[in-house]
Write a protein that holds these residues in place. Structure first.
Motif, PDB file in Angstrom:
ATOM      1  N   SER A  86     -10.699  -7.872  -9.047  1.00 41.48           N
ATOM      2  CA  SER A  86      -9.880  -9.073  -8.837  1.00 41.48           C
ATOM      3  C   SER A  86      -8.431  -8.701  -8.504  1.00 41.48           C
ATOM      4  O   SER A  86      -7.702  -9.507  -7.948  1.00 41.48           O
ATOM      5  N   GLN A  87      -8.035  -7.482  -8.845  1.00 44.29           N
ATOM      6  CA  GLN A  87      -6.659  -7.056  -8.585  1.00 44.29           C
ATOM      7  C   GLN A  87      -6.494  -6.371  -7.220  1.00 44.29           C
ATOM      8  O   GLN A  87      -5.387  -5.945  -6.873  1.00 44.29           O
ATOM      9  N   GLN A 137      -1.193  -5.937  -1.550  1.00 40.48           N
ATOM     10  CA  GLN A 137       0.134  -6.520  -1.288  1.00 40.48           C
ATOM     11  C   GLN A 137       1.253  -5.572  -1.690  1.00 40.48           C
ATOM     12  O   GLN A 137       2.322  -5.575  -1.089  1.00 40.48           O
ATOM     13  N   ALA A 138       0.968  -4.769  -2.733  1.00 38.80           N
ATOM     14  CA  ALA A 138       1.999  -3.825  -3.199  1.00 38.80           C
ATOM     15  C   ALA A 138       2.125  -2.690  -2.190  1.00 38.80           C
ATOM     16  O   ALA A 138       1.186  -2.385  -1.468  1.00 38.80           O
ATOM     17  N   ASP A 139       3.269  -2.077  -2.194  1.00 41.17           N
ATOM     18  CA  ASP A 139       3.489  -0.967  -1.271  1.00 41.17           C
ATOM     19  C   ASP A 139       3.112   0.337  -1.996  1.00 41.17           C
ATOM     20  O   ASP A 139       3.967   1.104  -2.416  1.00 41.17           O
ATOM     21  N   THR A 151      -2.604  -7.281 -17.305  1.00 37.45           N
ATOM     22  CA  THR A 151      -1.223  -6.801 -17.436  1.00 37.45           C
ATOM     23  C   THR A 151      -1.152  -5.303 -17.165  1.00 37.45           C
ATOM     24  O   THR A 151      -0.264  -4.806 -16.461  1.00 37.45           O
ATOM     25  N   PHE A 152      -2.114  -4.572 -17.725  1.00 36.59           N
ATOM     26  CA  PHE A 152      -2.193  -3.117 -17.527  1.00 36.59           C
ATOM     27  C   PHE A 152      -2.288  -2.796 -16.033  1.00 36.59           C
ATOM     28  O   PHE A 152      -1.580  -1.932 -15.519  1.00 36.59           O
ATOM     29  N   MET A 153      -3.173  -3.537 -15.332  1.00 34.14           N
ATOM     30  CA  MET A 153      -3.356  -3.289 -13.892  1.00 34.14           C
ATOM     31  C   MET A 153      -2.048  -3.543 -13.135  1.00 34.14           C
ATOM     32  O   MET A 153      -1.692  -2.788 -12.230  1.00 34.14           O
TER      33      MET A 153
END
Ligand SMILES: [Zn+2]
Length: 376
Positions: A106-107, A113-115, A365-367
């Motif tokens: 799911s992440q 989206q993150a670089d 949160t960890f992810m």
């Protein structure tokens, strides 16, 4: 995502291909290629996928896709349909460990989206519950085809604690072939049952050896390698000298013990008995087959995986767990490896298995923090 993964009945005796196909398609729609590593008869597959740049220093997130059977367990609801109740998600595999798999999947949009400067490698295996049978084939491929990751996180349920060690699991089946005869003519035959009894007694002696050579400060409970015979089958009648007897046994070895010590001692004793049996009849034999073998996870000195997970979770301490995982196999392939995942092992393998929603949130949160870490 948890509901979807749980809805696939991937009890280890079944194929996991429908689930794998679903994940492959899901990742493809997000523009992420997957590689499948099949079992011999192509009824099951591992899947791995690199999210982010194909460079060294990535982090492997590893989970298994199979679950233990539900047959004979008193479930209050359909085990393959997730039900949310009292802040918990109920269903087979919610804790062990489709919950983790689903959170990782799911992440993926957030990862994309993150670089990311370094990749996240998603690694999903088959047949973990039958003795970590599937993962080694995938690990071989990751070693060959993925730029070397710096850490592996195996997301088995630890309540997001950082677990740096576990025991190994090794399952064996020993078959004794004796010589049939009337039990009144005791010296005309060789009893497979009586020979097996000697071997079982020998293994019990090995358990006592390890009990006397324990690691009391290791945190393990019990703090020693265990040797155990779980099944015996043999003989046909009280008055027939048994021709065949087989027994299944396991060794759960501590990270600091050497498995071959016990198997070598056992084999030496087998050879002693075998030689005597063969004098009476050369067809007599004792054979041992390895059914499953997964090595222990050894604590690393300042291992990269441990440092990473401790910095993300803010936990200073590491712990150990008594159950086996695929972590020892990743570590054996040269990767710094840790076990850290949502949910509680107490709920695994039981009827009404569940994961607390709070655990799911902790893992999400960890992810987020992991993704952030990999953008730097
Ligand atoms: Zn598991």
């Amino acid at each position: 995502m948890i509901s979807t993964l749980v809805s696939f009945d991937t009890v280890s005796s079944n194929s996991n291909l429908a689930l794998i196909e679903y994940v492959r398609e899901y990742l493809a729609q997000l523009g992420v290629d997957s590689s499948l590593v099949y079992n011999e008869d192509k009824t099951k597959a591992n899947l791995y996928a690199i999210v982010g740049p194909k460079v060294e220093g990535g982090v492997v997130l590893s989970g298994h896709t199979d679950v233990v059977p539900v047959a004979g367990q008193p479930w209050d609801s359909n085990p393959f349909e997730v039900i949310e109740k009292d802040g918990r998600l109920y269903g087979r595999g919610t804790a062990d460990m489709k919950g983790f798999d689903a959170i990782v999947l799911s992440q993926v949009p957030a990862m994309l989206q993150a670089d990311l400067k370094r990749p996240i490698i998603i690694a999903l295996s088959y047949d973990e519950e039958t003795g970590c049978v599937g993962a080694p084939f995938m690990i071989d491929e990751i070693v060959k085809h993925v730029p070397k990751p710096s850490a592996v996180i195996v997301g088995e349920p630890t309540n997001m604690k950082v677990v740096s060690a576990h025991k190994g699991i090794n399952v064996f089946k020993t078959t004794v072939t004796g010589l049939e005869g009337h039990s009144s003519q005791i010296d005309q035959g060789v009893s497979a049952v009586m020979t097996a009894a000697k071997l079982i007694n020998f293994l019990d002696g090995q358990l006592e050896h390890y009990r006397a050579n324990a690691y009391p400060d290791s945190g393990f409970e019990p703090p020693f390698t265990t040797v155990h015979v779980g099944m015996v089958e043999g003989g046909t009648a009280p008055n027939i000298i048994a021709r065949e007897c087989s027994f299944s046994w396991d060794v759960r070895d501590m990270p600091w013990d050497t498995l071959s010590d016990v198997t070598d001692r056992f084999e030496a004793y087998c050879e002693e008995l075998r030689t005597k049996m063969k004098l009476l009849n050369p067809r007599c034999n004792i054979e041992t087959h390895v059914i499953a073998s997964a090595p222990p996870l050894k604590p690393e000195d300042d291992g990269e995986a441990e440092l990473l997970c401790r910095s993300i979770t803010g936990l200073n301490a590491t712990s150990v767990v008594p159950y086996g995982t695929e972590a020892g196999q990743f570590q054996g392939a040269g990767f710094s490896t840790i076990v850290c995942g949502p949910g509680n092992i107490e709920q695994a393998h039981k009827a009404n298995e569940f994961i607390e929603l709070a655990e799911v949130e902790k893992a999400v949160t960890f992810m987020g923090k992991l993704i952030d870490h990999l953008t730097k």
